[in-house]
Design a protein around this motif. Sequence first.
Motif, PDB file in Angstrom:
ATOM      1  N   ARG A  59       0.816  -1.216   0.000  1.00 19.50           N
ATOM      2  CA  ARG A  59       0.000   0.000   0.000  1.00 19.50           C
ATOM      3  C   ARG A  59       0.850   1.268   0.000  1.00 19.50           C
ATOM      4  O   ARG A  59       0.340   2.359  -0.314  1.00 19.50           O
ATOM      5  CB  ARG A  59      -0.960   0.001   1.198  1.00 19.50           C
ATOM      6  CG  ARG A  59      -0.274   0.102   2.556  1.00 19.50           C
ATOM      7  CD  ARG A  59      -1.234  -0.198   3.701  1.00 19.50           C
ATOM      8  NE  ARG A  59      -0.612  -0.041   5.009  1.00 19.50           N
ATOM      9  CZ  ARG A  59       0.199  -0.947   5.561  1.00 19.50           C
ATOM     10  NH1 ARG A  59       0.489  -2.057   4.911  1.00 19.50           N
ATOM     11  NH2 ARG A  59       0.718  -0.737   6.769  1.00 19.50           N
ATOM     12  N   LYS A  60       2.133   1.161   0.379  1.00 20.93           N
ATOM     13  CA  LYS A  60       2.999   2.335   0.416  1.00 20.93           C
ATOM     14  C   LYS A  60       3.587   2.678  -0.952  1.00 20.93           C
ATOM     15  O   LYS A  60       4.331   3.654  -1.079  1.00 20.93           O
ATOM     16  CB  LYS A  60       4.123   2.131   1.434  1.00 20.93           C
ATOM     17  CG  LYS A  60       3.624   2.052   2.872  1.00 20.93           C
ATOM     18  CD  LYS A  60       4.767   1.913   3.858  1.00 20.93           C
ATOM     19  CE  LYS A  60       4.250   1.859   5.295  1.00 20.93           C
ATOM     20  NZ  LYS A  60       5.362   1.716   6.283  1.00 20.93           N
TER      21      LYS A  60
ATOM     22  N   THR B 194       3.837   4.503  -4.121  1.00 18.97           N
ATOM     23  CA  THR B 194       3.294   5.762  -4.637  1.00 18.97           C
ATOM     24  C   THR B 194       3.550   5.917  -6.136  1.00 18.97           C
ATOM     25  O   THR B 194       2.837   6.651  -6.809  1.00 18.97           O
ATOM     26  CB  THR B 194       3.909   6.964  -3.891  1.00 18.97           C
ATOM     27  OG1 THR B 194       5.344   6.915  -4.015  1.00 18.97           O
ATOM     28  CG2 THR B 194       3.541   6.924  -2.418  1.00 18.97           C
TER      29      THR B 194
ATOM     30  N   ASN C 222       9.607   3.242  -5.758  1.00 13.02           N
ATOM     31  CA  ASN C 222       9.306   4.568  -5.208  1.00 13.02           C
ATOM     32  C   ASN C 222      10.507   5.514  -5.249  1.00 13.02           C
ATOM     33  O   ASN C 222      10.339   6.735  -5.213  1.00 13.02           O
ATOM     34  CB  ASN C 222       8.838   4.455  -3.759  1.00 13.02           C
ATOM     35  CG  ASN C 222       7.367   4.128  -3.635  1.00 13.02           C
ATOM     36  OD1 ASN C 222       6.612   4.253  -4.595  1.00 13.02           O
ATOM     37  ND2 ASN C 222       6.951   3.697  -2.454  1.00 13.02           N
TER      38      ASN C 222
END
Length: 231
Positions: A23-24, A26, A219
């Motif tokens: 979920r982290k 981006t 990320n």
Amino acid sequence: MNLDFLRSLKSKLQLRWHLHKNRKLTNREVTIISNNCIAGVIYHDCGLRFLSPTVNLWFQTEDFFTYAANILQYSPQQGAKLREIFEEGISYPLGLLTPKSADLPAIKLYFQHYPSFELAKKKWEGRSKRINFDNICLIFECSQPITGKSPIPKLFRQAPYSHKVIVTSKHSVTDTGTEVVHLPVYDLPGYQPGKLFTTRRKFSLSRWLDDFNYVEFLNRTRGKLLPAMLK
């Protein structure tokens, strides 16, 4: 209890677990160019749209780096043609990708996880048009130790991507400065290609691939093709 039901349940639970775990992430509009199924598994486990044609297939090593270094010339938009071929011992679809330029060789695409060549070709051409050249990275997965005589370190070093990584065994020889992720699964007794994408245990939801923090890798930056690639 029905085995098909259990497999379906595990698959659904696994996807939900991976979506939560990842979920982290981006950087969700990234194109991952990979030599095998690693891109597709990462896309799936992060709930991302497939912005890469290198999904559900694999390349021979030199063909992969040729493709990666000349990705525009091998695209359908630039006139590259994909036709079905056959090879002894290969029971799944196999394609020969021929660029318009006579200066580049034809390369083989092993569509291992497609039921037909027609579907594989449709997906390849459609996803080739989705490549995000403003946010692209390269992941090369090699389960066998890379020796000092291997062409891989040189081919990887020359691959004109600003953001790239090798996923391999701790026994591999790589160039100084090369980003490398060493995974312990490759050193397990009797390791077979593909085990990286399986779960650790029968009732586990975690894949061996999860030892690679691909969320952190994706990320970190929005990679680019180096200028020579865009000419």
